[in-house]
Design a protein around this motif. Structure first.
Motif, PDB file in Angstrom:
ATOM      1  N   GLY A   1     -23.053  12.540 -19.446  1.00 58.29           N
ATOM      2  CA  GLY A   1     -23.873  13.773 -18.780  1.00 58.29           C
ATOM      3  C   GLY A   1     -23.006  14.913 -18.393  1.00 58.29           C
ATOM      4  O   GLY A   1     -23.473  15.986 -18.298  1.00 58.29           O
ATOM      5  N   GLY A   2     -21.695  14.398 -18.364  1.00 55.34           N
ATOM      6  CA  GLY A   2     -20.689  15.826 -18.182  1.00 55.34           C
ATOM      7  C   GLY A   2     -20.326  15.695 -16.881  1.00 55.34           C
ATOM      8  O   GLY A   2     -20.732  16.200 -15.775  1.00 55.34           O
ATOM      9  N   ASN A   3     -19.547  14.778 -16.272  1.00 57.79           N
ATOM     10  CA  ASN A   3     -18.971  14.669 -15.099  1.00 57.79           C
ATOM     11  C   ASN A   3     -18.198  15.953 -14.428  1.00 57.79           C
ATOM     12  O   ASN A   3     -17.434  16.555 -15.237  1.00 57.79           O
ATOM     13  N   ASP A   4     -18.417  16.333 -13.402  1.00 56.15           N
ATOM     14  CA  ASP A   4     -17.687  17.485 -12.688  1.00 56.15           C
ATOM     15  C   ASP A   4     -16.270  17.146 -12.518  1.00 56.15           C
ATOM     16  O   ASP A   4     -16.142  16.514 -11.294  1.00 56.15           O
ATOM     17  N   GLY A   5     -15.336  17.539 -13.026  1.00 54.35           N
ATOM     18  CA  GLY A   5     -14.005  17.033 -12.983  1.00 54.35           C
ATOM     19  C   GLY A   5     -13.250  17.754 -11.719  1.00 54.35           C
ATOM     20  O   GLY A   5     -12.355  17.240 -11.151  1.00 54.35           O
ATOM     21  N   LEU A   6     -13.755  18.865 -11.431  1.00 54.80           N
ATOM     22  CA  LEU A   6     -13.404  19.592 -10.409  1.00 54.80           C
ATOM     23  C   LEU A   6     -13.420  19.093  -9.129  1.00 54.80           C
ATOM     24  O   LEU A   6     -12.965  19.309  -7.906  1.00 54.80           O
ATOM     25  N   ASN A   7     -14.702  18.258  -8.802  1.00 52.46           N
ATOM     26  CA  ASN A   7     -15.143  17.837  -7.656  1.00 52.46           C
ATOM     27  C   ASN A   7     -14.582  16.300  -7.683  1.00 52.46           C
ATOM     28  O   ASN A   7     -14.920  15.476  -6.876  1.00 52.46           O
ATOM     29  N   THR A   8     -14.033  15.813  -8.779  1.00 49.78           N
ATOM     30  CA  THR A   8     -13.562  14.680  -9.057  1.00 49.78           C
ATOM     31  C   THR A   8     -11.926  14.199  -8.520  1.00 49.78           C
ATOM     32  O   THR A   8     -11.615  13.783  -7.822  1.00 49.78           O
ATOM     33  N   ILE A   9     -11.218  15.201  -9.174  1.00 49.87           N
ATOM     34  CA  ILE A   9      -9.884  15.440  -8.616  1.00 49.87           C
ATOM     35  C   ILE A   9      -9.909  17.274  -8.017  1.00 49.87           C
ATOM     36  O   ILE A   9      -9.961  17.985  -8.774  1.00 49.87           O
ATOM     37  N   ILE A  10      -9.643  17.194  -6.957  1.00 47.24           N
ATOM     38  CA  ILE A  10     -10.108  18.234  -6.104  1.00 47.24           C
ATOM     39  C   ILE A  10      -8.652  19.160  -5.851  1.00 47.24           C
ATOM     40  O   ILE A  10      -7.670  18.564  -5.233  1.00 47.24           O
ATOM     41  N   PRO A  11      -8.620  20.480  -6.224  1.00 50.58           N
ATOM     42  CA  PRO A  11      -7.503  21.363  -5.749  1.00 50.58           C
ATOM     43  C   PRO A  11      -7.716  21.793  -4.324  1.00 50.58           C
ATOM     44  O   PRO A  11      -8.208  22.820  -4.141  1.00 50.58           O
TER      45      PRO A  11
ATOM     46  N   ILE B   1     -15.685  20.293  -1.954  1.00 44.02           N
ATOM     47  CA  ILE B   1     -15.370  18.960  -0.907  1.00 44.02           C
ATOM     48  C   ILE B   1     -14.398  19.509   0.017  1.00 44.02           C
ATOM     49  O   ILE B   1     -13.421  19.822  -0.329  1.00 44.02           O
ATOM     50  N   THR B   2     -14.906  19.012   1.239  1.00 44.47           N
ATOM     51  CA  THR B   2     -14.094  19.698   2.495  1.00 44.47           C
ATOM     52  C   THR B   2     -13.431  18.570   3.272  1.00 44.47           C
ATOM     53  O   THR B   2     -12.635  18.694   4.039  1.00 44.47           O
ATOM     54  N   LYS B   3     -14.199  17.573   3.366  1.00 46.03           N
ATOM     55  CA  LYS B   3     -14.089  16.419   4.162  1.00 46.03           C
ATOM     56  C   LYS B   3     -13.663  15.248   3.419  1.00 46.03           C
ATOM     57  O   LYS B   3     -14.088  15.071   2.408  1.00 46.03           O
ATOM     58  N   ASP B   4     -12.576  14.637   4.060  1.00 49.28           N
ATOM     59  CA  ASP B   4     -12.411  13.039   3.649  1.00 49.28           C
ATOM     60  C   ASP B   4     -11.691  13.028   2.261  1.00 49.28           C
ATOM     61  O   ASP B   4     -11.915  11.949   1.491  1.00 49.28           O
ATOM     62  N   ILE B   5     -11.127  14.189   1.801  1.00 49.71           N
ATOM     63  CA  ILE B   5     -10.408  14.408   0.717  1.00 49.71           C
ATOM     64  C   ILE B   5      -9.077  13.295   0.571  1.00 49.71           C
ATOM     65  O   ILE B   5      -8.500  13.296   1.741  1.00 49.71           O
ATOM     66  N   ILE B   6      -9.088  12.625  -0.522  1.00 45.61           N
ATOM     67  CA  ILE B   6      -7.947  11.543  -0.378  1.00 45.61           C
ATOM     68  C   ILE B   6      -6.727  12.165  -1.164  1.00 45.61           C
ATOM     69  O   ILE B   6      -6.749  12.378  -2.466  1.00 45.61           O
ATOM     70  N   LYS B   7      -5.880  12.666  -0.453  1.00 49.31           N
ATOM     71  CA  LYS B   7      -4.690  13.642  -0.870  1.00 49.31           C
ATOM     72  C   LYS B   7      -3.621  13.023  -1.745  1.00 49.31           C
ATOM     73  O   LYS B   7      -3.061  11.756  -1.170  1.00 49.31           O
ATOM     74  N   LEU B   8      -3.511  13.150  -2.946  1.00 48.67           N
ATOM     75  CA  LEU B   8      -2.436  12.436  -3.767  1.00 48.67           C
ATOM     76  C   LEU B   8      -1.142  13.062  -3.733  1.00 48.67           C
ATOM     77  O   LEU B   8      -0.212  12.226  -4.236  1.00 48.67           O
TER      78      LEU B   8
ATOM     79  N   LYS C   1     -17.755  27.902 -11.327  1.00 44.71           N
ATOM     80  CA  LYS C   1     -18.787  28.425 -10.442  1.00 44.71           C
ATOM     81  C   LYS C   1     -20.013  27.616 -10.161  1.00 44.71           C
ATOM     82  O   LYS C   1     -20.535  27.315 -11.276  1.00 44.71           O
ATOM     83  N   GLN C   2     -20.239  27.435  -8.972  1.00 47.76           N
ATOM     84  CA  GLN C   2     -21.557  26.614  -8.587  1.00 47.76           C
ATOM     85  C   GLN C   2     -22.837  27.560  -9.011  1.00 47.76           C
ATOM     86  O   GLN C   2     -22.601  28.836  -9.285  1.00 47.76           O
TER      87      GLN C   2
ATOM     88  N   LEU D   1      -9.400  29.673  -4.679  1.00 56.25           N
ATOM     89  CA  LEU D   1     -10.328  30.019  -5.756  1.00 56.25           C
ATOM     90  C   LEU D   1     -11.331  28.973  -5.839  1.00 56.25           C
ATOM     91  O   LEU D   1     -12.497  29.181  -6.098  1.00 56.25           O
ATOM     92  N   TYR D   2     -11.080  27.567  -5.515  1.00 52.52           N
ATOM     93  CA  TYR D   2     -11.709  26.539  -5.512  1.00 52.52           C
ATOM     94  C   TYR D   2     -13.011  26.612  -4.587  1.00 52.52           C
ATOM     95  O   TYR D   2     -14.200  26.606  -5.040  1.00 52.52           O
TER      96      TYR D   2
END
Length: 395
Positions: free
Chosen positions: A46-56, A71-78, A316-317, A61-62
């Motif tokens: 279906g086309g996974n949204d990679g930008l909300n999977t691995i978040i900058p 995504i603004t909360k509970d991001i797992i910072k790598l 862009k959303q 700009l994001y």
């Protein structure tokens, strides 16, 4: 009429194929023993949204491009720039253990934003202007397969990726049903006529030989799969069931080198956050249980897991709180002793998008395939991956 056209067009073939889709064209073209390493494919359809999977998460700009979707909360910072979607927390241990490599910006020149066409491109390893009738894994089987069960897709139908010119894998989501179908009296009666002179010649003989090999594969899988209860607890969803079946096959020691699974629903044009959150949870929880199952049985060291989606999403959303079809995306590779774990490369610039507002690719997906075939499966890519591709260094 050649054999492939006969199998596609014959009314007799159609009438015989009422049994499951494991009745696929088969022709033994190689005799060498396959290696011991296994490849598991996970397709996020279906086309996974990679930008909300691995978040900058430090990139303005994001957030500006996605005022409601970012995504603004509970991001797992790598690291200092990128982090997991919160639903991917079960994969954090794999990342920390050096068992996950994340390849960013994977795509191909002149990207196509049609689901069906882009999936065909990924499954056949073709260029965007090429139309191939065989898949990259099917061509691997053409050269190195011996039996249909050397490649198994956990589904009712076989994907194009698993279809070769002469040799196909086998599709089943329940090996017991597969076995019982092969024992169907009508099916058995048809096979009993194989030795009839008028049926054992030319195309009909090939068709019957195909059915015999399918029946043999069903018996092999049934008789060699250990049905003891898994000690690993899997989530209660259809994707987890696929992976549990794959683990059962791997841990039973089947002579199967390629397994193909899929998780659908990623076409998130509207109300994306809730949908993707649920789907990524299913993916991460199921993969985590699968890896634990393999480790428990000492089979993880010989297994590589590749996760891909046919394209990413627009940066862009849109107006429906979703994202439209994009281009480059991230790919996950999971395995033991990866040469470059963590982030294989940086995320492409969000300030330098293509003319459609998509992330630009800088890693050709066929390079990923070529690397897996050459460095993991230990085979030549000649005749499997069209055109010469760069070898990457993640395995």
């Amino acid at each position: 009429m050649d054999r492939r056209k006969f199998l596609k067009n014959s009314a007799l073939a159609s009438s015989l194929f009422f049994v499951p889709n494991f009745v696929k064209a088969f022709e033994s073209v190689a005799s060498e023993r396959l290696g011991y390493k296994r490849l598991v494919i996970v397709q996020l359809a279906g086309g996974n949204d990679g930008l909300n999977t691995i978040i900058p998460y430090n990139n303005d700009l994001y957030y500006n491009a996605r005022p409601k979707l970012a995504i603004t909360k509970d991001i797992i910072k790598l690291n200092d720039d990128l982090g997991f979607h919160p639903s991917l927390s079960p994969l954090r241990a794999l990342f920390d253990n050096g068992e996950l490599s994340i390849i960013n910006n994977v795509g191909y020149p002149n990207p196509v934003r049609s689901h069906f066409r882009s999936m065909d491109i990924w499954q056949t390893a073709s260029g965007s202007d090429e139309y191939l009738q065989s898949g990259w894994l099917g061509r691997y089987l053409d050269q190195h397969g011996k039996k249909p069960y050397n490649a198994i897709e956990i589904d009712e139908q076989l994907s194009l990726a698993m279809k070769g010119e002469h040799f196909n894998g086998i599709a089943t989501n329940d090996f017991k049903v597969l076995y019982n179908s092969a024992k169907d009296p009508y099916f058995q009666n048809i096979l009993s006529h194989y030795n009839d002179t008028h049926l054992s010649e030319h195309n009909l003989g090939y068709l019957y030989q195909t059915m015999i090999e399918a029946k043999s594969s069903a018996s092999y899988i049934f008789e060699n799969t250990d049905v003891k209860t898994s000690q690993e607890t899997y989530p209660q969803n259809a994707f987890a069931k696929q992976l549990k079946n794959v683990a059962q096959f791997i841990n039973s020691g089947l002579d199967t080198k390629v397994f193909y699974t899929s998780l659908g629903g990623f076409d998130t044009h509207a109300n994306q956050n809730n949908k993707q959150t649920k789907l990524l949870s299913q993916y991460a929880e199921s993969v985590s249980a699968f890896v634990s199952d393999l480790k428990r049985n000492d089979t993880f060291k010989d297994t590589l897991i590749l996760t891909f989606s046919e394209f990413g999403r627009r940066v862009k959303q849109n107006a429906a709180n979703g994202t439209d079809h994009g281009a480059a995306n991230n790919v996950f590779v999971i395995g033991k002793d990866l040469k470059k774990a963590g982030f294989y490369n940086n995320l492409a610039s969000l300030n330098d998008l293509d003319s459609n507002g998509d992330i630009k690719y800088n890693v050709d997906f066929r390079s990923v395939y070529a690397t897996i075939l050459s460095k993991w499966m230990d085979v030549s890519v000649d005749g499997i991956i069209p055109n010469e591709q760069e070898q990457l260094n993640f395995i």
